[in-house]
Design a protein around this motif. Structure first.
Motif, mmCIF file in Angstrom:
data_model
loop_
_atom_site.group_PDB
_atom_site.id
_atom_site.type_symbol
_atom_site.label_atom_id
_atom_site.label_comp_id
_atom_site.label_asym_id
_atom_site.label_seq_id
_atom_site.Cartn_x
_atom_site.Cartn_y
_atom_site.Cartn_z
ATOM 1 N N TYR A 66 -78.120 -23.914 -29.084
ATOM 2 C CA TYR A 66 -76.867 -23.993 -29.845
ATOM 3 C C TYR A 66 -75.629 -23.961 -28.932
ATOM 4 O O TYR A 66 -74.533 -23.660 -29.405
ATOM 5 N N HIS B 118 -72.226 -25.018 -29.953
ATOM 6 C CA HIS B 118 -71.473 -24.196 -30.910
ATOM 7 C C HIS B 118 -70.931 -22.905 -30.290
ATOM 8 O O HIS B 118 -70.444 -22.046 -31.012
ATOM 9 N N ARG C 203 -67.691 -21.468 -31.428
ATOM 10 C CA ARG C 203 -67.479 -21.318 -32.866
ATOM 11 C C ARG C 203 -67.614 -19.844 -33.248
ATOM 12 O O ARG C 203 -68.408 -19.109 -32.655
ATOM 13 N N LEU D 250 -75.298 -16.670 -35.644
ATOM 14 C CA LEU D 250 -76.279 -17.758 -35.770
ATOM 15 C C LEU D 250 -77.451 -17.526 -34.816
ATOM 16 O O LEU D 250 -78.619 -17.649 -35.207
HETATM 17 N N1 UDP Z 1 -73.335 -22.114 -39.622
HETATM 18 C C1 UDP Z 1 -72.931 -20.855 -39.983
HETATM 19 N N2 UDP Z 1 -71.644 -20.701 -40.466
HETATM 20 C C2 UDP Z 1 -70.790 -21.749 -40.593
HETATM 21 C C3 UDP Z 1 -71.220 -23.029 -40.220
HETATM 22 C C4 UDP Z 1 -72.508 -23.181 -39.735
HETATM 23 O O1 UDP Z 1 -73.680 -19.885 -39.891
HETATM 24 O O2 UDP Z 1 -69.639 -21.540 -41.038
HETATM 25 C C5 UDP Z 1 -74.710 -22.286 -39.095
HETATM 26 C C6 UDP Z 1 -75.661 -22.931 -40.096
HETATM 27 O O3 UDP Z 1 -76.944 -22.301 -39.973
HETATM 28 C C7 UDP Z 1 -75.714 -24.365 -39.622
HETATM 29 C C8 UDP Z 1 -75.576 -24.215 -38.107
HETATM 30 O O4 UDP Z 1 -74.665 -23.128 -37.949
HETATM 31 O O5 UDP Z 1 -76.913 -25.001 -40.009
HETATM 32 C C9 UDP Z 1 -75.040 -25.422 -37.373
HETATM 33 O O6 UDP Z 1 -73.847 -25.831 -37.981
HETATM 34 P P1 UDP Z 1 -73.515 -27.384 -38.216
HETATM 35 O O7 UDP Z 1 -72.069 -27.464 -38.602
HETATM 36 O O8 UDP Z 1 -73.978 -28.173 -37.027
HETATM 37 O O9 UDP Z 1 -74.361 -27.746 -39.529
HETATM 38 P P2 UDP Z 1 -75.722 -28.561 -39.777
HETATM 39 O O10 UDP Z 1 -75.761 -29.712 -38.820
HETATM 40 O O11 UDP Z 1 -76.865 -27.586 -39.552
HETATM 41 O O12 UDP Z 1 -75.646 -28.992 -41.214
#
Ligand code: UDP
Length: 140
Positions: A51, A54, A57, A63
């Protein structure tokens, strides 16, 4: 349409609830074939590396904690336009926004515990597959 591969993770909320079969059934019914699969318990270093995109973030720490809270099932999926096909059957990140009939719409618990990961581009799919699988572990 081209037959391509993508990368999937069935997340700890799904292994905890013993619904990995239900998730895989939805993937298969969407036209995806599981050509590699293994159940692993990720180390913190492995999850942080996976990850890394991220890491700035606000949810990064939680996460990573969630992704190492239990076992996961990492999979390589094959099918026509596999990356997009998988994104479509996964549904929106937040299960509140995910359509009925999608994996997250039917099964996810929360925006964090949202049952599945799927690569978001063909380029990332190749990187993510190589992060977890040796070429000989993938049997098409
Ligand atoms: N996530 C989270 N909080 C948020 C946004 C994302 O915990 O506000 C987690 C969630 O498990 C997500 C992962 O981080 O699946 C990766 O985020 P992404 O925006 O890449 O979403 P995805 O591609 O999984 O739909």
């Amino acid at each position: 349409m081209a037959v391509t591969r993508t990368f999937s993770i069935i997340k700890p909320d799904a292994t905890r609830r013993n619904i990995t079969g239900a998730v895989t059934k939805m993937l298969e019914e969407a036209g995806l074939r599981v050509v590699a699969s293994k159940r692993i318990h990720m180390s913190r270093e492995q999850a942080e590396g996976f990850y890394a995109v991220h890491k700035e973030r606000p949810f990064f720490g939680e996460l990573v904690d969630f992704m190492i809270s239990g076992p996961v099932v990492v999979q390589v999926l094959e099918g026509e336009e596999a990356m997009q096909r998988n994104r479509d059957i996964m549904g929106a990140t937040n299960p509140k926004d995910a359509a009925a009939g999608t994996i997250r719409g039917e099964l996810a618990e929360s925006i964090e515990a949202n049952t599945v990961h799927g690569s978001d581009s063909d380029e990332n799919a190749a990187i993510e597959i190589a992060y977890f699988f040796k070429p000989e572990e993938i049997v098409g």
